[in-house]
Design a protein around this motif. Structure first.
Motif, PDB file in Angstrom:
ATOM      1  N   HIS A 214     -45.182  -7.923   9.910  1.00 11.92           N
ATOM      2  CA  HIS A 214     -46.300  -7.446   9.763  1.00 11.92           C
ATOM      3  C   HIS A 214     -47.231  -7.360  10.799  1.00 11.92           C
ATOM      4  O   HIS A 214     -48.026  -6.221  11.151  1.00 11.92           O
ATOM      5  CB  HIS A 214     -47.239  -8.438   8.496  1.00 11.92           C
ATOM      6  N   ASP A 215     -47.304  -8.469  11.735  1.00 13.14           N
ATOM      7  CA  ASP A 215     -48.081  -8.230  12.758  1.00 13.14           C
ATOM      8  C   ASP A 215     -47.741  -7.291  13.911  1.00 13.14           C
ATOM      9  O   ASP A 215     -48.565  -6.453  14.356  1.00 13.14           O
ATOM     10  CB  ASP A 215     -47.982  -9.772  13.696  1.00 13.14           C
ATOM     11  N   LYS A 216     -46.443  -6.979  14.013  1.00 12.73           N
ATOM     12  CA  LYS A 216     -46.188  -6.126  15.005  1.00 12.73           C
ATOM     13  C   LYS A 216     -46.298  -4.533  14.391  1.00 12.73           C
ATOM     14  O   LYS A 216     -46.793  -3.493  15.339  1.00 12.73           O
ATOM     15  CB  LYS A 216     -44.470  -5.949  15.206  1.00 12.73           C
ATOM     16  N   ASP A 235     -43.360  -7.535   4.496  1.00 16.97           N
ATOM     17  CA  ASP A 235     -43.210  -8.303   5.812  1.00 16.97           C
ATOM     18  C   ASP A 235     -41.685  -8.531   5.789  1.00 16.97           C
ATOM     19  O   ASP A 235     -40.986  -9.083   4.652  1.00 16.97           O
ATOM     20  CB  ASP A 235     -43.964  -9.577   5.682  1.00 16.97           C
TER      21      ASP A 235
END
Length: 472
Positions: A214-216, A235
């Protein structure tokens, strides 16, 4: 381009034949050829219109049309349809509401708003909308309407050939009607992957579900300055897990297609071909590239340059059947399949000639269906009518092939790259033979190529769905 008049003649409406509320329109898809021709004619080489690298760093992240390209289309409607020949342009106001992107289809409409009987002046409300119904241009035109009837043959303009992707645009046009498909974009953590998903979604070809860390994914979107707030994100901690999750979603029916992101092709296909939990069918997987070659009058399918390294006879049978199925999906109901070798005669020392002969016999016996096969054929005999005639080859396939089947991955890969770098060809590809279409996009692909790959996958998914319904 489509409109409301007979394409063979051009006829006006005189002032007395026009009433308030009368309308006319045309529809036109924006191609890179349109932009280049407009730039040549106007001298406007603003890099926002002609430089893909610059456009990626601009406000809109991709190449956009010149604003006055849309204005010129308004002039086309007024000058050729309503009122038509004899119209004198007196004034025009335009407000540019949104950019026009490559692949967008504009509906350019004019409506009679006011009429001046004394001076024969007409004020038209002008409106340009894209395929999503968004207003990109509106304004007002004032013209002096003709008072004498004019009906003439439409002028035939000289053909201008730029190295542009007319066949890819034909595929995009064919994909205008099916609903967008739910697509898992696997590990979209770099610029090209996230742009490919967004561009295809804008064209209403896919409804993306982004599968990966998710963060990437969010960081990639932020860096590219793209809004992905409307997309679902599933995710997954790393690329292998993303591939596994996306394949499971396809198997369960949650999604209808896969799009490769920033992971290696082998990593994605490893999950696809698993006997337990994968997406295998009775056929082997193969990659088909739909090439737009500027000097060839139809899409040219080349297979297989990505998956099967040295295919045997049974694999080649599946490779051909997969390519035929894709050709059917874009509307070619009887594609001509050329099985390539170095020569046209069967030579026991050249295995590809033996395979070609066997495959043609398999087609005669109904083991390959839906197309016309011939082989062995050398490349020149497959695509050149002159070569076919010179060699005195009697064949319905030679000289006009739709599908080229290479002997192995090496030959197909070299052929594709030669066409790309020496003939300025451009291709869009898809993996066929799995339960769902798989788009293998590349970092080097431009926006139009990525969109065309999505269009191919959409057409294939729609074709497979209809075929399944027919069988049921």
């Amino acid at each position: 381009m489509t409109g409301t008049r007979n394409e063979e003649v051009i006829e006006n409406k005189t002032y007395d034949e026009i009433s308030v509320g009368d309308e006319a329109f045309l529809e036109k898809r924006l191609t890179m050829e349109d932009i280049k021709l407009f730039a040549i004619m106007s001298g406007d080489v603003n890099p926002a219109h002609v430089d893909d690298d610059f456009a990626k760093s601009s406000r809109f992240q991709e190449i956009i049309a010149h604003g006055m390209w849309g204005g010129a289309l308004i002039s086309t409607v007024l000058g050729t349809q309503l009122p038509g020949p004899g119209t004198v342009y007196l004034g025009q106001t335009l407000a540019f509401k949104a950019p026009v992107m490559l692949g967008d289809v504009l509906r350019v409409a004019v409506r009679v708003d006011q009429m001046d009987d004394k001076r024969h002046h007409i004020v038209f409300a002008c409106r340009c909308e894209n395929q999503r119904g968004d207003v990109v241009i509106d304004g007002e035109a004032r013209v002096l309407a003709p008072t004498k009837k004019v009906r003439r043959q439409r002028a035939v303009l000289p053909e201008i050939r730029l190295t542009e992707r007319g066949q890819l645009h034909a595929i995009l046009t064919a994909a205008d009607h099916p609903d967008p498909m739910r697509t898992a974009v696997v590990h979209p953590v770099d610029d090209s992957a996230i742009r490919g998903a967004v561009a295809s979604a804008k064209q209403q070809l896919i409804i993306p579900t982004l599968v990966g860390p998710h963060d990437k994914i969010m960081a990639a979107a932020d860096k590219a300055e793209l809004d992905i707030s409307e997309f679902d994100i599933v995710d997954a901690p790393h690329s292998h897990a993303a591939a596994e999750k996306a394949v499971a979603m396809a198997r369960s029916g949650e999604i209808e297609a896969l799009m490769k992101g920033a992971l290696h092709t082998d990593e994605l296909l490893h999950e696809v071909v698993k006997r337990e939990g994968g997406l295998r069918t009775e056929r082997c997987l193969s990659h088909v590239m739909a090439f737009d070659v500027p000097t060839y009058p139809r899409p040219l399918f080349i297979t297989d340059a990505a998956i099967n390294i040295y295919p045997g006879l049974a694999q080649k049978r599946d490779i051909i059947q997969n390519a035929i199925e894709l050709a059917h999906a874009i509307g070619n109901t009887n594609p001509k399949v050329a099985i390539l070798s170095a020569v046209e005669t069967i030579n026991p020392k050249i295995n590809s000639t033996l395979d070609a002969a066997a495959l043609c016999k398999m087609a005669e016996r109904g083991q390959i269906i839906g197309g016309e096969l011939d082989g062995p054929l050398a490349f020149d005999s497959a695509v050149s009518e002159v070569s076919r005639a010179t060699k005195n080859i009697h064949s319905t396939v030679a000289g006009c092939a739709d599908i080229l089947v290479a002997p192995d991955l090496e030959a197909a890969n070299m052929l594709m790259k030669q066409l790309s770098y020496l003939a300025d060809a451009t291709g869009a590809g898809v993996v066929v033979g799995a339960r769902v279409p798989i788009m293998l996009t590349s970092r080097a692909d431009d926006a139009l190529t990525r969109i065309a790959s999505s269009a191919l996958a959409l057409l294939l998914a729609e074709h497979q769905r209809k075929t399944l319904q027919t069988r049921v």
